[in-house]
Scaffold this motif. Structure first.
Motif, PDB file in Angstrom:
ATOM      1  N   CYS A 103       0.836  -1.209   0.000  1.00 43.44           N
ATOM      2  CA  CYS A 103       0.000   0.000   0.000  1.00 43.44           C
ATOM      3  C   CYS A 103       0.865   1.251   0.000  1.00 43.44           C
ATOM      4  O   CYS A 103       0.591   2.207  -0.738  1.00 43.44           O
ATOM      5  CB  CYS A 103      -0.924   0.018   1.212  1.00 43.44           C
ATOM      6  N   LYS A 132      -6.903  -0.782  -4.478  1.00 44.06           N
ATOM      7  CA  LYS A 132      -8.182  -1.291  -3.964  1.00 44.06           C
ATOM      8  C   LYS A 132      -8.061  -2.757  -3.571  1.00 44.06           C
ATOM      9  O   LYS A 132      -8.547  -3.168  -2.517  1.00 44.06           O
ATOM     10  CB  LYS A 132      -9.283  -1.121  -5.021  1.00 44.06           C
ATOM     11  N   MET A 133      -7.385  -3.543  -4.407  1.00 45.92           N
ATOM     12  CA  MET A 133      -7.211  -4.971  -4.118  1.00 45.92           C
ATOM     13  C   MET A 133      -6.417  -5.174  -2.835  1.00 45.92           C
ATOM     14  O   MET A 133      -6.793  -5.956  -1.970  1.00 45.92           O
ATOM     15  CB  MET A 133      -6.508  -5.648  -5.304  1.00 45.92           C
ATOM     16  N   ASN A 136      -8.275  -3.979   0.394  1.00 45.83           N
ATOM     17  CA  ASN A 136      -9.310  -4.938   0.803  1.00 45.83           C
ATOM     18  C   ASN A 136      -8.732  -6.111   1.580  1.00 45.83           C
ATOM     19  O   ASN A 136      -9.403  -6.689   2.431  1.00 45.83           O
ATOM     20  CB  ASN A 136     -10.087  -5.445  -0.408  1.00 45.83           C
ATOM     21  N   ARG A 137      -7.491  -6.469   1.315  1.00 43.40           N
ATOM     22  CA  ARG A 137      -6.865  -7.587   2.023  1.00 43.40           C
ATOM     23  C   ARG A 137      -6.449  -7.235   3.445  1.00 43.40           C
ATOM     24  O   ARG A 137      -6.360  -8.115   4.293  1.00 43.40           O
ATOM     25  CB  ARG A 137      -5.654  -8.088   1.250  1.00 43.40           C
ATOM     26  N   ASP A 139      -7.699  -4.252   5.132  1.00 41.86           N
ATOM     27  CA  ASP A 139      -8.724  -3.418   5.752  1.00 41.86           C
ATOM     28  C   ASP A 139      -8.140  -2.140   6.369  1.00 41.86           C
ATOM     29  O   ASP A 139      -8.406  -1.819   7.520  1.00 41.86           O
ATOM     30  CB  ASP A 139      -9.517  -4.216   6.795  1.00 41.86           C
ATOM     31  N   PRO A 141      -8.477   1.268   4.844  1.00 41.32           N
ATOM     32  CA  PRO A 141      -8.961   2.089   3.732  1.00 41.32           C
ATOM     33  C   PRO A 141      -8.340   3.474   3.638  1.00 41.32           C
ATOM     34  O   PRO A 141      -8.431   4.114   2.592  1.00 41.32           O
ATOM     35  CB  PRO A 141     -10.468   2.175   3.981  1.00 41.32           C
TER      36      PRO A 141
END
Length: 185
Positions: A103, A132-133, A136-137, A139, A141
């Motif tokens: 990220c 986004k992928m 999502n893994r 959490d 955001p």
């Protein structure tokens, strides 16, 4: 703050002969040089830091090192080399499931493309899909909102005002939700 922490850390692990001890020492020395703005020494310790990370065999430490070791290049204005290191770090961290580091890599790539290198809209959109992928893994955001904000700036800089407003509006929700909690830690 940070400089004092890294000086104490370097002093504490100075002389450690274990791979982890050497990693911690070179990491501290890298950050000391980087924080002081001594980018020539930063480069030297960046290489030692990376070699020590590899010797540990720990994918999380290697991924973290890959994520930060080229930061001095950005400060020197050597954006293309910094971009290449970030791309390698992102690929490694996704493969090794170091999603937090991935990220950060994606967010930094978006910054490089927004503020220095002009990449295509397709490249920016691909990074957003990856972000986004990965988000999502794990959490977390706030990384997505940070990228949306920077992508909004990217579109603004390219005079794509409708797209800029769209991205910035999407990012506002995250700023409102996470600014008071994520930034406190």
């Amino acid at each position: 703050g940070a400089l004092k922490y890294f000086k104490v850390s370097a002093k504490t692990v100075y002389g450690c002969t274990s791979d982890l001890g050497r990693y911690m020492f070179f990491r501290s020395k890298y950050y000391i040089c980087y924080t002081k703005g001594n980018y020539i020494e930063s480069e030297k310790f960046s290489n030692f830091f990376f070699e020590a990370a590899i010797k540990t065999g720990n994918s999380a430490l290697i991924g973290n090192c890959m994520s930060v070791r080229g930061s001095y290049l950005y400060k020197h204005g050597i954006y293309d080399m910094y971009e290449q290191l970030l791309l390698k770090a992102k690929e490694y961290n996704i493969i090794e499931e170091n999603y937090y580091e991935a990220c950060k890599n994606i967010t930094n790539l978006v910054s490089v493309y927004t503020y220095t290198l002009t990449e295509s809209r397709d490249t920016i959109n691909e990074l957003l899909k990856e972000q986004k992928m990965v988000v999502n893994r794990i959490d977390l955001p706030h990384f997505l909102y940070e990228s949306l904000y920077r992508i909004g700036i990217y579109h603004y800089n390219k005079n794509e005002l409708t797209e800029a407003i769209k991205m910035l509006r999407h990012s506002i929700a995250g700023v409102k939700e996470f600014l008071n909690t994520e930034c406190l830690f």
